[in-house]
Design a protein around this motif. Structure first.
Motif, PDB file in Angstrom:
ATOM      1  N   UNK A  35      72.795  27.102  49.881  1.00 27.33           N
ATOM      2  CA  UNK A  35      71.355  27.238  50.129  1.00 27.33           C
ATOM      3  C   UNK A  35      70.952  26.791  51.548  1.00 27.33           C
ATOM      4  N   UNK A  36      71.711  25.836  52.095  1.00 28.64           N
ATOM      5  CA  UNK A  36      71.368  25.357  53.438  1.00 28.64           C
ATOM      6  C   UNK A  36      71.429  26.508  54.459  1.00 28.64           C
ATOM      7  N   UNK A  37      72.335  27.446  54.240  1.00 24.91           N
ATOM      8  CA  UNK A  37      72.432  28.611  55.130  1.00 24.91           C
ATOM      9  C   UNK A  37      71.524  29.733  54.627  1.00 24.91           C
ATOM     10  N   UNK A  38      71.448  29.890  53.303  1.00 23.49           N
ATOM     11  CA  UNK A  38      70.631  30.966  52.719  1.00 23.49           C
ATOM     12  C   UNK A  38      69.146  30.765  53.035  1.00 23.49           C
ATOM     13  N   UNK A  39      68.731  29.518  53.153  1.00 21.59           N
ATOM     14  CA  UNK A  39      67.324  29.217  53.468  1.00 21.59           C
ATOM     15  C   UNK A  39      66.887  29.997  54.719  1.00 21.59           C
ATOM     16  N   UNK A  40      67.800  30.107  55.694  1.00 20.74           N
ATOM     17  CA  UNK A  40      67.456  30.861  56.907  1.00 20.74           C
ATOM     18  C   UNK A  40      67.925  32.312  56.856  1.00 20.74           C
ATOM     19  N   UNK A  41      69.121  32.563  56.348  1.00 18.29           N
ATOM     20  CA  UNK A  41      69.737  33.889  56.495  1.00 18.29           C
ATOM     21  C   UNK A  41      69.777  34.720  55.220  1.00 18.29           C
ATOM     22  N   UNK A  42      69.362  34.183  54.105  1.00 15.46           N
ATOM     23  CA  UNK A  42      69.353  34.944  52.859  1.00 15.46           C
ATOM     24  C   UNK A  42      70.718  35.544  52.550  1.00 15.46           C
ATOM     25  N   UNK A  43      70.746  36.849  52.299  1.00 15.67           N
ATOM     26  CA  UNK A  43      71.998  37.523  51.930  1.00 15.67           C
ATOM     27  C   UNK A  43      73.007  37.561  53.080  1.00 15.67           C
ATOM     28  N   UNK A  44      72.558  37.282  54.292  1.00 19.87           N
ATOM     29  CA  UNK A  44      73.470  37.312  55.436  1.00 19.87           C
ATOM     30  C   UNK A  44      74.106  35.937  55.698  1.00 19.87           C
ATOM     31  N   UNK A  45      73.982  35.026  54.740  1.00 22.86           N
ATOM     32  CA  UNK A  45      74.437  33.639  54.967  1.00 22.86           C
ATOM     33  C   UNK A  45      75.943  33.454  54.797  1.00 22.86           C
ATOM     34  N   UNK A  46      76.571  34.283  53.973  1.00 24.16           N
ATOM     35  CA  UNK A  46      77.882  33.870  53.437  1.00 24.16           C
ATOM     36  C   UNK A  46      79.053  34.071  54.385  1.00 24.16           C
ATOM     37  N   UNK A  47      79.010  35.144  55.157  1.00 28.40           N
ATOM     38  CA  UNK A  47      80.105  35.337  56.117  1.00 28.40           C
ATOM     39  C   UNK A  47      80.077  34.223  57.175  1.00 28.40           C
ATOM     40  N   UNK A  48      78.897  33.865  57.635  1.00 23.28           N
ATOM     41  CA  UNK A  48      78.842  32.851  58.698  1.00 23.28           C
ATOM     42  C   UNK A  48      79.239  31.465  58.170  1.00 23.28           C
ATOM     43  N   UNK A  49      79.044  31.230  56.889  1.00 23.06           N
ATOM     44  CA  UNK A  49      79.527  29.965  56.305  1.00 23.06           C
ATOM     45  C   UNK A  49      81.053  29.897  56.445  1.00 23.06           C
ATOM     46  N   UNK A  50      81.722  31.012  56.123  1.00 20.51           N
ATOM     47  CA  UNK A  50      83.187  31.035  56.223  1.00 20.51           C
ATOM     48  C   UNK A  50      83.636  30.865  57.676  1.00 20.51           C
ATOM     49  N   UNK A  51      82.900  31.483  58.600  1.00 21.05           N
ATOM     50  CA  UNK A  51      83.253  31.321  60.017  1.00 21.05           C
ATOM     51  C   UNK A  51      83.090  29.858  60.435  1.00 21.05           C
ATOM     52  N   UNK A  52      82.013  29.231  59.985  1.00 21.85           N
ATOM     53  CA  UNK A  52      81.785  27.812  60.301  1.00 21.85           C
ATOM     54  C   UNK A  52      82.967  26.951  59.853  1.00 21.85           C
ATOM     55  N   UNK A  53      83.473  27.223  58.649  1.00 24.33           N
ATOM     56  CA  UNK A  53      84.557  26.395  58.105  1.00 24.33           C
ATOM     57  C   UNK A  53      85.807  26.487  58.995  1.00 24.33           C
ATOM     58  N   UNK A  54      86.043  27.663  59.569  1.00 18.64           N
ATOM     59  CA  UNK A  54      87.194  27.835  60.453  1.00 18.64           C
ATOM     60  C   UNK A  54      87.123  26.936  61.677  1.00 18.64           C
ATOM     61  N   UNK A  55      85.924  26.816  62.244  1.00 19.18           N
ATOM     62  CA  UNK A  55      85.786  25.955  63.435  1.00 19.18           C
ATOM     63  C   UNK A  55      86.082  24.507  63.098  1.00 19.18           C
ATOM     64  N   UNK A  56      85.599  24.091  61.948  1.00 15.25           N
ATOM     65  CA  UNK A  56      85.771  22.684  61.545  1.00 15.25           C
ATOM     66  C   UNK A  56      87.267  22.382  61.402  1.00 15.25           C
ATOM     67  N   UNK A  57      87.973  23.272  60.744  1.00 11.91           N
ATOM     68  CA  UNK A  57      89.396  23.023  60.491  1.00 11.91           C
ATOM     69  C   UNK A  57      90.200  23.091  61.791  1.00 11.91           C
ATOM     70  N   UNK A  58      89.819  23.990  62.688  1.00  9.75           N
ATOM     71  CA  UNK A  58      90.542  24.052  63.969  1.00  9.75           C
ATOM     72  C   UNK A  58      90.353  22.751  64.750  1.00  9.75           C
ATOM     73  N   UNK A  59      89.154  22.203  64.721  1.00 10.56           N
ATOM     74  CA  UNK A  59      88.969  20.914  65.398  1.00 10.56           C
ATOM     75  C   UNK A  59      89.832  19.831  64.744  1.00 10.56           C
ATOM     76  N   UNK A  60      89.988  19.915  63.416  1.00 11.71           N
ATOM     77  CA  UNK A  60      90.840  18.925  62.746  1.00 11.71           C
ATOM     78  C   UNK A  60      92.288  19.080  63.210  1.00 11.71           C
ATOM     79  N   UNK A  61      92.763  20.312  63.303  1.00 12.80           N
ATOM     80  CA  UNK A  61      94.123  20.540  63.809  1.00 12.80           C
ATOM     81  C   UNK A  61      94.306  19.865  65.179  1.00 12.80           C
TER      82      UNK A  61
END
Ligand SMILES: Cc1cc2nc3c(=O)[nH]c(=O)nc-3n(C[C@H](O)[C@H](O)[C@H](O)COP(=O)(O)O)c2cc1C
Length: 253
Positions: A181-207
């Protein structure tokens, strides 16, 4: 040969949803107040302070080019624990706050629309000064929120990752959930792909952060959804596990 099932799944990767979404109907544009930037917690919850960003002690870091060049998925960890300073550095690198004023909080990783829909849970097994158990990172306070103790963590972590035993051997496992919902609040149905992209950045920084301090990690996207959601005690709908990464010290060559 065209496969309608694959075609349907491929739609998720496209940005056509943006043209099909009526953004005037998102909760943001309908005047609904934004959800909290961080999942709330009880005022009397047990919290642990982390060494402040930039003031880590006992960490000898390698330079960025070496970290990038050496990065690899590491699935074999030493029994050695992580220090609290090292854990603090890894949390800061993956979700930490780099700038904050009255209206805006910016973090060390990018996020679509700066919505930051992810939460970081930790299954702590070997971190100096931290009792084993489950915790949640509080980026705004740069603290750990103690959640609960769990018996037989190595077995449960392995089971929940479909038998990937190296996950159970980690000093600490980063488990990222999403509150869609934190992403859907702004992007509605367009929220879900960008959530997955966000997760990739986080994990790369962890690497990269792991490489920098003589630790290692491995992205893990193959897991049992219900077992993992249950393990971190989220409902699987309003909040669900999206990605995880075991971390441990490694043999330095
Ligand atoms: C999205 C994603 C999911 C992954 N899931 C797993 C996994 O479940 N288990 C695993 O052992 N490795 C997993 N990996 C690690 C890949 O196997 C690894 O990145 C790949 O083999 C290349 O090796 P390298 O990271 O050492 O360059 C994943 C990596 C990514 C980026």
């Amino acid at each position: 040969m065209p496969d309608p099932l694959l075609d349907r799944r491929r739609e998720f990767l496209k940005d056509t949803i943006r043209l099909e979404t009526d953004f005037s109907q998102t909760d943001q544009n309908r005047g609904v107040p934004p959800p909290p930037l961080e999942k709330p917690y009880a005022a009397d919850a047990r919290r642990l302070g982390l060494p402040p960003a930039g003031r880590w002690e006992g960490i000898e870091m390698i330079d960025l080019a070496t970290a990038v060049g050496d990065r690899q998925s590491r699935r074999s960890f030493n029994p050695e624990p992580l220090t609290l300073d090292e854990l603090s550095f890894l949390l800061w690198a993956t979700q930490g706050v780099r700038e904050q004023d009255s209206g805006t909080v910016l973090r060390t990783v990018p996020s679509a629309g700066n919505r930051h829909a992810l939460e970081t849970y930790l299954a702590v097994q070997r971190v100096n000064g931290v009792e084993p158990g489950f915790y949640r990172y509080l980026p705004l306070e740069h603290q750990l929120l103690h959640l609960f103790h769990e018996e037989q963590m190595p077995r449960k972590l392995t089971e929940a990752t479909l038998g990937q035993a190296f996950v159970g051997h980690a000093a600490v496992v980063f488990v990222w959930t999403v509150i869609p919902y934190r992403m859907e609040w702004r992007y509605g149905l367009a929220a879900h792909k960008v959530i997955a992209l966000d997760a990739g950045h986080v994990c790369q920084n962890l690497y990269l952060a792991c490489e920098a301090i003589g630790a290692g990690t491995c992205a893990v996207a193959a897991y049992h959804q219900q077992l993992m959601d249950r393990l971190v005690r989220v409902d699987g709908q309003e909040e669900l596990v999206i990605y995880l990464a075991p971390v441990g010290k490694i043999q330095m060559s």
